[in-house]
Design an enzyme around this catalytic site. Sequence first.
Site, PDB file in Angstrom:
ATOM      1  N   ILE A   1       0.689  -1.206   0.188  1.00 41.58           N
ATOM      2  CA  ILE A   1      -0.006   0.115  -0.109  1.00 41.58           C
ATOM      3  C   ILE A   1       0.659   1.242   0.136  1.00 41.58           C
ATOM      4  O   ILE A   1       0.553   2.468  -0.422  1.00 41.58           O
ATOM      5  CB  ILE A   1      -0.782   0.029   1.247  1.00 41.58           C
ATOM      6  CG1 ILE A   1      -1.731   1.098   1.190  1.00 41.58           C
ATOM      7  CG2 ILE A   1      -0.259   0.036   2.443  1.00 41.58           C
ATOM      8  CD1 ILE A   1      -2.899   0.892  -0.124  1.00 41.58           C
TER       9      ILE A   1
ATOM     10  N   SER B   1      11.771   4.903   1.749  1.00 41.81           N
ATOM     11  CA  SER B   1      13.259   4.616   1.474  1.00 41.81           C
ATOM     12  C   SER B   1      13.760   3.208   2.431  1.00 41.81           C
ATOM     13  O   SER B   1      14.693   2.569   1.946  1.00 41.81           O
ATOM     14  CB  SER B   1      13.884   5.904   1.762  1.00 41.81           C
ATOM     15  OG  SER B   1      13.999   6.149   3.171  1.00 41.81           O
ATOM     16  N   ILE B   2      13.457   3.027   3.501  1.00 47.14           N
ATOM     17  CA  ILE B   2      13.613   1.997   4.222  1.00 47.14           C
ATOM     18  C   ILE B   2      12.881   0.662   4.217  1.00 47.14           C
ATOM     19  O   ILE B   2      13.281  -0.344   4.392  1.00 47.14           O
ATOM     20  CB  ILE B   2      13.915   2.557   5.678  1.00 47.14           C
ATOM     21  CG1 ILE B   2      14.826   3.571   5.748  1.00 47.14           C
ATOM     22  CG2 ILE B   2      14.399   1.323   6.827  1.00 47.14           C
ATOM     23  CD1 ILE B   2      16.313   3.334   5.276  1.00 47.14           C
ATOM     24  N   ALA B   3      11.664   0.902   4.042  1.00 46.01           N
ATOM     25  CA  ALA B   3      10.531  -0.253   4.034  1.00 46.01           C
ATOM     26  C   ALA B   3       9.495   0.145   3.045  1.00 46.01           C
ATOM     27  O   ALA B   3       9.280   1.242   2.686  1.00 46.01           O
ATOM     28  CB  ALA B   3      10.330  -0.532   5.616  1.00 46.01           C
TER      29      ALA B   3
ATOM     30  N   LYS C   1       4.941  -3.934   8.023  1.00 45.88           N
ATOM     31  CA  LYS C   1       6.122  -2.983   7.804  1.00 45.88           C
ATOM     32  C   LYS C   1       7.162  -4.254   7.777  1.00 45.88           C
ATOM     33  O   LYS C   1       7.589  -4.725   8.480  1.00 45.88           O
ATOM     34  CB  LYS C   1       6.233  -1.842   8.749  1.00 45.88           C
ATOM     35  CG  LYS C   1       7.505  -1.107   8.086  1.00 45.88           C
ATOM     36  CD  LYS C   1       7.439   0.150   8.934  1.00 45.88           C
ATOM     37  CE  LYS C   1       8.609   1.205   8.366  1.00 45.88           C
ATOM     38  NZ  LYS C   1       8.583   2.288   9.119  1.00 45.88           N
TER      39      LYS C   1
ATOM     40  N   ASP D   1      10.318  12.586  12.145  1.00 40.50           N
ATOM     41  CA  ASP D   1      10.160  12.484  10.873  1.00 40.50           C
ATOM     42  C   ASP D   1       8.815  12.798  10.390  1.00 40.50           C
ATOM     43  O   ASP D   1       7.988  12.092   9.798  1.00 40.50           O
ATOM     44  CB  ASP D   1      10.566  11.049  10.324  1.00 40.50           C
ATOM     45  CG  ASP D   1      10.852  10.581   8.971  1.00 40.50           C
ATOM     46  OD1 ASP D   1      11.301  11.641   8.412  1.00 40.50           O
ATOM     47  OD2 ASP D   1      10.795   9.458   8.406  1.00 40.50           O
TER      48      ASP D   1
END
Length: 522
Positions: free
Chosen positions: A125, A129-131, A151, A286
């Site tokens: 969905i 950048s990381i997951a 995630k 973030d």
Amino acid sequence: MRRFLRGATIVWIALRYGLDELVLTSFQKPWLRVAARVLSFGRRLDAPRGQRLREALERLGPIFVKFGQVLSTRRDLLPVDIADELARLQDRVPPFSSAVAVATIERAFRRPVDAVFTQFDREPIASASIAQVHFGRIVDGEGREREVAVKVLRPGMRPIIDQDLALMRMMAGWVEGLSAEGKRLKPREVVAEFDKYLHDELDLLREASNAAQLRRNMQGLNLVLIPEMFWDFCHTEVIVMERMHGVPISQLDRLREAGVNIPLLARDGVTIFFTQVFRDGFFHADMHPGNIQVSLAPETFGRYISLDFGIVGTLTEFDKGYLAQNFTAFFRRDYKRVAELHIESGWVPPGTRVDELESAICAVCEPYFDRPLREISLGMVLMRLFQTSRRFHVEIQPQLVLLQKTLLNVEGLGRQLDPDLDLWSTAKPFLEQWMLDQVGPKRLWKQLRDEAPLLTKLLPALPRLLHDYLQQRPADHRRALEELLVAQKRTNRLLQSLLIYGVGFAFGVFATLLLMRSWVFR
């Protein structure tokens, strides 16, 4: 060799996507524009500049994507076309294969994915950048079926991040060695802070614990929703959390149509930020629009939904007190106090003249007061303060770099929601109340409650300590005397506080009686 190859890769990608041409054409000087045309000769740069920049950042990896995410919130500093393209980095980074995601889940839980979830959507969905995130369903510990968000860590991230950080450390060393400003800026310490946060983000269990801590902290505020973590389904590479239903905060037209009070939403965002920073010293760091939604459910209508807790910031009691005093002095336009605080904290050399530093800070900040947010660029204020700090040899504090980044995110978000939001007026009452809580009865009661177990043990032990002191050899007297003095100081502080507040309470009662008496006989 690895650093050299990575550096060559960065240069190659920059040239391939024409970033050199993009930078040179932004200057007004004719000869630089001519140089841009010469450099772009023979290269096909048909795509729009914003698209080229976004695709280059995606190719360069997670560190550069993070940089693009921060830039995307600063529409006051970027052209519209570039800001729109960079906004796609917030949750629309190209996903990795669903087969890889399933393999990661099965490796983490040592079971087939269908044995872990009653339903699992192979199509992600959202991807960052990381997951990336998939939706699904599980049966929780109480036997209820729950909607969840799963995630999954993007594979192969650690080597790429380590290579980029090695380059950053090398360049930071060059800055310290070659620049006269290098030691003051502390680039290697700043890179070390960035290193810590990025590697923390690679451990999804740490992210789950961050979310749980923020959820506890925010429970009584009733302004923000944070998903529940299902610990039986959490791993370093996979975490499973409550699925949240909300509208992305960037979809303002949809929120307005639903009846959400957008100016109130902007003020609530400022309140959430300052609560996390100054009350808890633990804040979501973030806060770009891709990580924030708004609930439209009747029972939680208009509340924020916070997502993605890979990066959080922490502040010590000293940092919180110092920052709160600075903010409060700023809001009161007490620039002399701001200058004194910089000297007291050791951020500037002790011989700095207070009046000169006060005058310089006043020149930076005074023009921005009483203006709506649309007329204020916090980025410009920070840049001018940075120029001023160079003149007075202010040392950059690496532990506050993350807070500065988050403050820029909050300003960018507030600017999108309500350009007329007065950031200063919204934050001032909160900070003044926070300062009152630090020196008022609540603070005293908290200190008494925290010290009570120690004092309960210490007071009866004082005669024994005195006896042991008298029985000791002269060489041991000094250490024992120091222990006794510490115990005595604790007791004296407690008695002084009780005496002061007792006298204050008595005067308060006496004054109240006088007022009531004068009112009765009026």
